[in-house]
Design a protein around this motif. Structure first.
Motif, PDB file in Angstrom:
ATOM      1  N   SER A  66       0.839  -1.193   0.000  1.00 11.82           N
ATOM      2  CA  SER A  66       0.000   0.000   0.000  1.00 11.82           C
ATOM      3  C   SER A  66       0.878   1.250   0.000  1.00 11.82           C
ATOM      4  O   SER A  66       1.407   1.641   1.041  1.00 11.82           O
ATOM      5  CB  SER A  66      -0.907  -0.008   1.230  1.00 11.82           C
ATOM      6  N   CYS A  67       1.026   1.851  -1.178  1.00 15.77           N
ATOM      7  CA  CYS A  67       1.850   3.050  -1.307  1.00 15.77           C
ATOM      8  C   CYS A  67       1.063   4.241  -1.854  1.00 15.77           C
ATOM      9  O   CYS A  67       1.639   5.279  -2.165  1.00 15.77           O
ATOM     10  CB  CYS A  67       3.048   2.776  -2.220  1.00 15.77           C
ATOM     11  N   ALA A  68      -0.251   4.123  -1.958  1.00 12.82           N
ATOM     12  CA  ALA A  68      -1.066   5.226  -2.484  1.00 12.82           C
ATOM     13  C   ALA A  68      -0.871   6.476  -1.628  1.00 12.82           C
ATOM     14  O   ALA A  68      -1.042   6.450  -0.413  1.00 12.82           O
ATOM     15  CB  ALA A  68      -2.540   4.828  -2.500  1.00 12.82           C
ATOM     16  N   GLY A  69      -0.468   7.559  -2.256  1.00 13.82           N
ATOM     17  CA  GLY A  69      -0.270   8.834  -1.573  1.00 13.82           C
ATOM     18  C   GLY A  69       1.026   8.925  -0.789  1.00 13.82           C
ATOM     19  O   GLY A  69       1.265   9.906  -0.100  1.00 13.82           O
ATOM     20  N   LYS A  70       1.883   7.924  -0.882  1.00 13.99           N
ATOM     21  CA  LYS A  70       3.153   7.928  -0.151  1.00 13.99           C
ATOM     22  C   LYS A  70       4.327   8.084  -1.114  1.00 13.99           C
ATOM     23  O   LYS A  70       4.290   7.596  -2.239  1.00 13.99           O
ATOM     24  CB  LYS A  70       3.336   6.615   0.617  1.00 13.99           C
ATOM     25  N   ASN A  75       5.634  -0.052   3.010  1.00 11.56           N
ATOM     26  CA  ASN A  75       4.484  -0.381   2.160  1.00 11.56           C
ATOM     27  C   ASN A  75       3.517  -1.334   2.858  1.00 11.56           C
ATOM     28  O   ASN A  75       2.556  -1.792   2.274  1.00 11.56           O
ATOM     29  CB  ASN A  75       4.943  -0.968   0.825  1.00 11.56           C
ATOM     30  N   CYS A  81       8.056   2.159   0.090  1.00 11.03           N
ATOM     31  CA  CYS A  81       7.376   2.978  -0.923  1.00 11.03           C
ATOM     32  C   CYS A  81       8.355   3.957  -1.579  1.00 11.03           C
ATOM     33  O   CYS A  81       7.987   4.666  -2.504  1.00 11.03           O
ATOM     34  CB  CYS A  81       6.235   3.774  -0.279  1.00 11.03           C
TER      35      CYS A  81
END
Length: 100
Positions: A66-70, A75, A81
């Protein structure tokens, strides 16, 4: 206990493993070959996942990064990320911070 009761009946059946008809006891050999998590087939565990969840069919840990917006930081699956070329990473927001 399991197997014959000697009178044409049964002492019971095994919920996992096989019955040793000589001893009348259930015998189970744990099976974790190729597995990192999930059931060993005998009521025990092959391990747990440090991140993500266990796919009980394959016995493997599954994690979706999960790297959305990072731009930096974890991650969520043991990876990154990204890193900051200058400044430091605010691990809470996943953003690089530069303090003059």
């Amino acid at each position: 206990t399991c197997g014959s009761n000697g009178c044409g009946g049964s002492c019971g059946t095994c919920t996992s493993g096989t019955c040793n008809t000589t001893t009348g006891q259930c015998v189970c050999t744990p099976s974790c070959a190729g597995k990192t998590c999930g059931s060993n087939g005998c009521g025990g565990s092959c391990g747990t996942c440090t991140s993500g969840t266990c796919n009980t069919t394959t016995g493997q840990c599954v994690c979706t990064p999960s790297c959305a917006g990072k731009t930096c930081g974890s991650n969520g699956c043991g990876g990154s990320c990204g890193t900051c070329t200058s400044g430091t990473c605010n691990t809470t927001t996943g953003q690089c911070v530069c303090t003059p």
